[in-house]
Write a protein that holds these residues in place. Structure first.
Motif, PDB file in Angstrom:
ATOM      1  N   MET B  15       0.835  -1.197   0.000  1.00 17.86           N
ATOM      2  CA  MET B  15       0.000   0.000   0.000  1.00 17.86           C
ATOM      3  C   MET B  15       0.873   1.252   0.000  1.00 17.86           C
ATOM      4  N   GLY B  16       0.498   2.213  -0.826  1.00 17.87           N
ATOM      5  CA  GLY B  16       1.231   3.467  -0.888  1.00 17.87           C
ATOM      6  C   GLY B  16       2.237   3.532  -2.022  1.00 17.87           C
ATOM      7  N   GLN B  17       2.570   2.383  -2.591  1.00 17.00           N
ATOM      8  CA  GLN B  17       3.537   2.356  -3.694  1.00 17.00           C
ATOM      9  C   GLN B  17       2.868   2.737  -5.015  1.00 17.00           C
ATOM     10  N   GLU B  18       3.695   3.231  -5.917  1.00 13.30           N
ATOM     11  CA  GLU B  18       3.203   3.533  -7.265  1.00 13.30           C
ATOM     12  C   GLU B  18       3.206   2.262  -8.109  1.00 13.30           C
ATOM     13  N   VAL B  19       2.166   2.106  -8.900  1.00  9.23           N
ATOM     14  CA  VAL B  19       2.062   0.966  -9.813  1.00  9.23           C
ATOM     15  C   VAL B  19       1.873   1.496 -11.226  1.00  9.23           C
ATOM     16  N   THR B  20       2.659   0.995 -12.142  1.00  5.46           N
ATOM     17  CA  THR B  20       2.510   1.370 -13.555  1.00  5.46           C
ATOM     18  C   THR B  20       2.266   0.110 -14.377  1.00  5.46           C
ATOM     19  N   MET B  21       1.192   0.112 -15.136  1.00  4.62           N
ATOM     20  CA  MET B  21       0.859  -0.992 -16.027  1.00  4.62           C
ATOM     21  C   MET B  21       0.959  -0.497 -17.464  1.00  4.62           C
ATOM     22  N   ARG B  22       1.488  -1.338 -18.317  1.00  2.00           N
ATOM     23  CA  ARG B  22       1.708  -0.944 -19.706  1.00  2.00           C
ATOM     24  C   ARG B  22       0.954  -1.855 -20.664  1.00  2.00           C
ATOM     25  N   CYS B  23       0.603  -1.272 -21.789  1.00  2.00           N
ATOM     26  CA  CYS B  23      -0.164  -2.001 -22.791  1.00  2.00           C
ATOM     27  C   CYS B  23       0.336  -1.618 -24.176  1.00  2.00           C
ATOM     28  N   GLN B  24       0.532  -2.609 -25.005  1.00  2.00           N
ATOM     29  CA  GLN B  24       0.860  -2.358 -26.409  1.00  2.00           C
ATOM     30  C   GLN B  24      -0.331  -2.797 -27.245  1.00  2.00           C
ATOM     31  N   PRO B  25      -1.073  -1.849 -27.804  1.00  2.00           N
ATOM     32  CA  PRO B  25      -2.247  -2.230 -28.603  1.00  2.00           C
ATOM     33  C   PRO B  25      -1.818  -2.867 -29.924  1.00  2.00           C
ATOM     34  N   ILE B  26      -2.766  -3.475 -30.587  1.00  2.00           N
ATOM     35  CA  ILE B  26      -2.503  -4.054 -31.901  1.00  2.00           C
ATOM     36  C   ILE B  26      -2.207  -2.924 -32.882  1.00  2.00           C
ATOM     37  N   LEU B  27      -1.161  -3.097 -33.659  1.00  2.00           N
ATOM     38  CA  LEU B  27      -0.745  -2.079 -34.623  1.00  2.00           C
ATOM     39  C   LEU B  27      -1.888  -1.741 -35.567  1.00  2.00           C
ATOM     40  N   GLY B  28      -2.172  -0.446 -35.660  1.00  2.00           N
ATOM     41  CA  GLY B  28      -3.246  -0.011 -36.545  1.00  2.00           C
ATOM     42  C   GLY B  28      -4.562   0.248 -35.832  1.00  2.00           C
ATOM     43  N   HIS B  29      -4.695  -0.269 -34.609  1.00  2.00           N
ATOM     44  CA  HIS B  29      -5.906   0.005 -33.841  1.00  2.00           C
ATOM     45  C   HIS B  29      -5.826   1.420 -33.267  1.00  2.00           C
ATOM     46  N   ASN B  30      -6.927   2.183 -33.423  1.00  2.00           N
ATOM     47  CA  ASN B  30      -6.882   3.567 -32.962  1.00  2.00           C
ATOM     48  C   ASN B  30      -7.674   3.799 -31.679  1.00  2.00           C
ATOM     49  N   THR B  31      -8.254   2.736 -31.131  1.00  2.00           N
ATOM     50  CA  THR B  31      -9.030   2.873 -29.901  1.00  2.00           C
ATOM     51  C   THR B  31      -8.454   1.931 -28.845  1.00  2.00           C
ATOM     52  N   VAL B  32      -8.209   2.479 -27.662  1.00  2.00           N
ATOM     53  CA  VAL B  32      -7.614   1.698 -26.569  1.00  2.00           C
ATOM     54  C   VAL B  32      -8.454   1.880 -25.310  1.00  2.00           C
ATOM     55  N   PHE B  33      -8.719   0.767 -24.640  1.00  2.00           N
ATOM     56  CA  PHE B  33      -9.545   0.768 -23.452  1.00  2.00           C
ATOM     57  C   PHE B  33      -8.764   0.200 -22.263  1.00  2.00           C
ATOM     58  N   TRP B  34      -9.057   0.717 -21.066  1.00  2.00           N
ATOM     59  CA  TRP B  34      -8.580   0.115 -19.813  1.00  2.00           C
ATOM     60  C   TRP B  34      -9.792  -0.315 -18.991  1.00  2.00           C
ATOM     61  N   TYR B  35      -9.734  -1.577 -18.514  1.00  2.00           N
ATOM     62  CA  TYR B  35     -10.799  -2.119 -17.686  1.00  2.00           C
ATOM     63  C   TYR B  35     -10.203  -2.664 -16.395  1.00  2.00           C
ATOM     64  N   ARG B  36     -11.060  -2.766 -15.391  1.00  2.00           N
ATOM     65  CA  ARG B  36     -10.693  -3.409 -14.136  1.00  2.00           C
ATOM     66  C   ARG B  36     -11.752  -4.468 -13.856  1.00  2.00           C
ATOM     67  N   GLN B  37     -11.321  -5.650 -13.448  1.00  2.00           N
ATOM     68  CA  GLN B  37     -12.256  -6.728 -13.169  1.00  2.00           C
ATOM     69  C   GLN B  37     -12.040  -7.269 -11.768  1.00  2.00           C
ATOM     70  N   THR B  38     -13.108  -7.293 -10.990  1.00  2.00           N
ATOM     71  CA  THR B  38     -13.099  -7.899  -9.658  1.00  2.00           C
ATOM     72  C   THR B  38     -14.342  -8.771  -9.525  1.00  2.00           C
ATOM     73  N   MET B  39     -14.309  -9.653  -8.556  1.00  2.00           N
ATOM     74  CA  MET B  39     -15.464 -10.514  -8.324  1.00  2.00           C
ATOM     75  C   MET B  39     -16.672  -9.681  -7.922  1.00  2.00           C
ATOM     76  N   MET B  40     -16.441  -8.678  -7.105  1.00  2.00           N
ATOM     77  CA  MET B  40     -17.559  -7.900  -6.563  1.00  2.00           C
ATOM     78  C   MET B  40     -18.162  -6.957  -7.601  1.00  2.00           C
ATOM     79  N   GLN B  41     -17.317  -6.283  -8.362  1.00  2.00           N
ATOM     80  CA  GLN B  41     -17.800  -5.234  -9.270  1.00  2.00           C
ATOM     81  C   GLN B  41     -17.898  -5.677 -10.725  1.00  2.00           C
ATOM     82  N   GLY B  42     -17.346  -6.831 -11.012  1.00  2.00           N
ATOM     83  CA  GLY B  42     -17.369  -7.279 -12.398  1.00  2.00           C
ATOM     84  C   GLY B  42     -16.373  -6.495 -13.233  1.00  2.00           C
ATOM     85  N   LEU B  43     -16.704  -6.284 -14.493  1.00  2.00           N
ATOM     86  CA  LEU B  43     -15.805  -5.613 -15.428  1.00  2.00           C
ATOM     87  C   LEU B  43     -16.204  -4.139 -15.527  1.00  2.00           C
ATOM     88  N   GLU B  44     -15.281  -3.269 -15.173  1.00  2.00           N
ATOM     89  CA  GLU B  44     -15.555  -1.829 -15.174  1.00  2.00           C
ATOM     90  C   GLU B  44     -14.648  -1.135 -16.178  1.00  2.00           C
TER      91      GLU B  44
END
Lengths: 110, 113
Positions: B15-44
């Motif tokens: 707790m308190g640390q910085e977290v960085t997550m990286r994503c490389q989209p498919i070349l040519g795709h112009n739309t990028v999404f970030w989602y979070r999934q938990t048991m309680m909230q599902g896919l957000e």
């Protein structure tokens, strides 16, 4: 937050039977999409149906859309054990909002 | 076989640390999404970009989360400071257009202790 809700939450069938799952949503949509998620994996896009379409097929998948009832159904025919997964509907609203439903967990028993 | 890649695949932090997550989209795709999934909230949906510009980040707690696309081949999601309630699987997805199907990455499993 989620707009779509799938029904049933869980479904268990024998291999070879058909599986039907339903999705209801709340507002006007541009399109509705169905995705599959195997345990511990990312989602896989299955099929997209636009708001002006009523039915679409892809292999063993059949999707229907009733915009008057704000509902969609996904039918998987001749199910296989490999179809065991969670299935999600997702709606793309007119205002560029995108929502996933709560999912249906499908178990196909060999 | 083009795929969305995400790094790291697993992250355990305090707790308190910085977290960085990286994503490389498919070349040519112009739309990028970030989602979070938990048991309680599902896919957000947390945020999404079109042509590298943020279109919607209303699902993201802005006091601690930030999402950027420094270039067309990289999207980042940062949490600073992280909290135990941030523990979830974070998915990145990309798509060839604004309303089409999305291609998901394998996810980053984050555990904040």
């Amino acid at each position: 937050s989620q707009q779509g809700e799938e029904d049933p939450q869980a479904l268990s069938i024998q291999e070879g039977e058909n599986a039907t799952m339903n999705c209801s949503y709340k507002t006007s949509i541009n399109n509705l999409q169905w995705y599959r998620q195997n345990s511990g994996r990312g989602l896989v896009h299955l099929i997209l149906i636009r708001s002006n379409e009523r039915e679409k097929h892809s292999g063993r998948l059949r999707v229907t859309l009733d915009t008057s009832k704000k509902s969609s159904s996904l039918l998987i025919t001749a199910s296989r054990a490999a179809d065991t997964a969670s299935y999600f509907c997702a709606t793309f609203e007119m205002g560029n909002q995108f929502y996933f439903g709560t999912g249906t967990s499908l178990t196909v028993i060999p | 076989d083009a795929r969305v890649t995400q790094t790291p695949r697993h992250k355990v932090t305090e707790m308190g640390q910085e977290v960085t997550m990286r994503c490389q989209p498919i070349l040519g795709h112009n739309t990028v999404f970030w989602y979070r999934q938990t048991m309680m909230q599902g896919l957000e949906l947390l945020a999404y970009f079109r042509n590298r510009a943020p279109l919607d980040d209303s699902g993201m707690p802005k006091d601690r989360f930030s999402a950027e696309m420094p270039d067309a081949t990289l999207a980042t999601l940062k949490i600073q400071p992280s909290e135990p309630r941030d523990s979830a699987v974070y998915f990145c997805a990309s798509g060839p257009g604004p309303f089409g199907g999305q291609y998901f990455g394998p996810g980053t499993r984050l555990l904040v202790l």
